[in-house]
Write an enzyme that holds these catalytic residues in place. Structure first.
Site, short mmCIF file in Angstrom:
data_model
loop_
_atom_site.label_atom_id
_atom_site.label_comp_id
_atom_site.label_asym_id
_atom_site.label_seq_id
_atom_site.Cartn_x
_atom_site.Cartn_y
_atom_site.Cartn_z
N GLY A 138 21.70 -9.89 12.06
CA GLY A 138 22.64 -8.43 11.87
C GLY A 138 22.25 -7.14 12.79
O GLY A 138 22.98 -6.21 12.74
N TRP A 168 21.88 -6.30 15.95
CA TRP A 168 22.88 -5.87 17.23
C TRP A 168 23.89 -5.07 16.61
O TRP A 168 24.50 -4.19 16.76
CB TRP A 168 23.29 -6.87 17.94
CG TRP A 168 22.09 -7.12 18.98
CD1 TRP A 168 20.73 -6.99 18.88
CD2 TRP A 168 22.64 -7.77 20.33
NE1 TRP A 168 20.14 -7.51 20.09
CE2 TRP A 168 21.14 -7.98 21.06
CE3 TRP A 168 23.40 -8.17 21.00
CZ2 TRP A 168 21.04 -8.52 22.35
CZ3 TRP A 168 23.44 -8.61 22.33
CH2 TRP A 168 22.15 -8.72 22.99
N ASP A 186 28.86 -15.48 13.49
CA ASP A 186 27.76 -16.36 13.62
C ASP A 186 27.98 -17.54 12.74
O ASP A 186 28.86 -17.52 11.90
CB ASP A 186 26.46 -15.49 13.11
CG ASP A 186 25.28 -16.16 13.43
OD1 ASP A 186 24.66 -15.54 14.44
OD2 ASP A 186 24.96 -17.55 13.17
N ASP A 194 31.92 -20.89 13.94
CA ASP A 194 31.36 -21.66 15.14
C ASP A 194 31.95 -21.04 16.46
O ASP A 194 33.17 -21.16 16.20
CB ASP A 194 31.46 -23.16 15.07
CG ASP A 194 30.58 -23.68 16.33
OD1 ASP A 194 30.48 -23.02 17.34
OD2 ASP A 194 30.39 -24.78 16.06
N ASP A 209 24.18 -12.53 21.66
CA ASP A 209 22.70 -12.80 21.76
C ASP A 209 22.46 -13.94 21.26
O ASP A 209 21.65 -14.66 20.67
CB ASP A 209 22.04 -11.65 20.70
CG ASP A 209 20.58 -11.66 20.61
OD1 ASP A 209 20.01 -12.22 21.89
OD2 ASP A 209 19.88 -11.42 19.86
N LYS A 244 23.12 -13.16 26.47
CA LYS A 244 21.86 -13.65 26.57
C LYS A 244 21.79 -14.91 27.29
O LYS A 244 22.75 -15.90 27.14
CB LYS A 244 21.17 -14.02 25.21
CG LYS A 244 19.81 -14.21 25.34
CD LYS A 244 19.21 -15.26 23.92
CE LYS A 244 19.26 -14.85 22.92
NZ LYS A 244 18.01 -13.87 22.43
C1 LIG Z 1 18.84 -14.57 18.54
S1 LIG Z 1 19.79 -14.88 16.97
C2 LIG Z 1 20.74 -13.42 17.11
C3 LIG Z 1 20.06 -12.06 16.76
C4 LIG Z 1 21.00 -10.86 16.29
N1 LIG Z 1 21.50 -10.35 17.73
C5 LIG Z 1 20.07 -9.62 15.70
O1 LIG Z 1 19.94 -8.49 16.27
O2 LIG Z 1 20.13 -9.76 14.47
C6 LIG Z 1 21.14 -16.12 17.79
C7 LIG Z 1 22.18 -16.37 16.85
O3 LIG Z 1 23.02 -17.06 17.58
C8 LIG Z 1 23.77 -17.93 16.58
N2 LIG Z 1 24.66 -19.15 17.07
C9 LIG Z 1 23.86 -20.05 18.13
N3 LIG Z 1 25.04 -20.83 18.14
C10 LIG Z 1 26.20 -20.53 17.69
C11 LIG Z 1 27.62 -20.79 17.66
N4 LIG Z 1 27.98 -21.85 18.41
N5 LIG Z 1 28.57 -20.16 17.07
C12 LIG Z 1 28.25 -18.87 16.40
N6 LIG Z 1 26.54 -18.49 16.58
C13 LIG Z 1 25.74 -19.26 17.21
C14 LIG Z 1 22.67 -18.40 15.73
O4 LIG Z 1 23.16 -18.73 14.25
C15 LIG Z 1 21.73 -17.09 15.62
O5 LIG Z 1 21.85 -16.47 14.24
#
Ligand SMILES: C[S@@+](CC[C@H](N)C(=O)[O-])C[C@H]1O[C@@H](n2cnc3c(N)ncnc32)[C@H](O)[C@@H]1O
Length: 201
Positions: free
Chosen positions: A49, A51, A69, A90, A113, A153
């Site tokens: 959370g 960002w 997410d 998703d 991200d 990212k």
């Molecule tokens: C590095 S973390 C994000 C951190 C966030 N930006 C923060 O600052 O708190 C990456 C996130 O991408 C999500 N993610 C990966 N594949 C996904 C998908 N297909 N659909 C939704 N979220 C996804 C993961 O569940 C994870 O929580």
């Protein structure tokens, strides 16, 4: 323990953010002012959370943040900050774009991200990351307002130049950014598109 991890980890704790990744957005915000008061912001891969919390503060109470997410996120919105709508979804779901369109009529900024669960294979992780970037581009293409921004990212690898080529026609400018808070040894970079060009129907 890594020196950088230590510094940004401690800083996030002090600034009350759940993840150190917040500074990868903060740096670009300070340099380019990508988010502005009153905007609507879509944050893909928002968990845990940071960002979304950061964007909500920058855009203020007249703005809105929608965080998406796979994992459930449920942090309270802060007084004077934008309301945050947390969606557990998703991004590959067929109905995501239609549902967001119905509810929000577009966004000024699409942030991503998103990162795949790392497998230990650099090639597989790169391919998963490119798939996520392409999906984020597709969502941005469907939901960004004219002139909107995209900050996403990516794990670099052999298909990265092709993804940048695909991204370029969508924006007036596309840059690849490596924030100081992103670990030097990581292949992570951010694609930064400014001036979204909506195709005329
Ligand atoms: C590095 S973390 C994000 C951190 C966030 N930006 C923060 O600052 O708190 C990456 C996130 O991408 C999500 N993610 C990966 N594949 C996904 C998908 N297909 N659909 C939704 N979220 C996804 C993961 O569940 C994870 O929580």
């Amino acid at each position: 323990m890594r020196k950088e991890k230590d510094y940004y980890f401690q800083k996030a704790k002090k600034d009350k953010y759940p993840a150190r990744s917040v500074y990868k957005l903060d740096e670009v915000q300070k340099k380019y002012r990508i988010l502005k008061s009153g905007q609507r912001v879509l944050d893909l891969g928002c968990h845990p959370g940071s960002w979304s919390l950061y964007a909500a503060q920058v855009i203020g109470s007249k703005g809105n943040v929608v965080g998406v997410d796979l994992q459930e996120t449920d942090l309270p919105s802060q007084k004077g900050h934008a309301e945050i709508h947390w969606l557990c979804y998703d991004v590959y779901s067929d109905d995501l774009i239609e549902n967001l369109k119905k509810e929000w009529h577009g966004f000024h900024a699409v942030l991503s991200d998103m990162a795949p669960r790392t497998t230990g294979s650099q090639y597989a992780d790169h391919q998963h990351s490119m798939r996520l970037v392409r999906r984020a581009m597709e969502i941005a293409g469907a939901l960004l307002h004219e002139n909107g921004i995209f900050y996403c990212k990516a794990f670099q690898g052999e298909d990265f130049p092709e993804v940048i080529r695909e991204c370029k026609p969508l924006f007036q400018t596309v840059k690849v950014v490596k924030p100081d808070s992103s670990r030097k040894e990581s292949r992570e970079v951010f694609i930064f598109g400014r001036g979204f060009k909506r195709k005329k129907k």
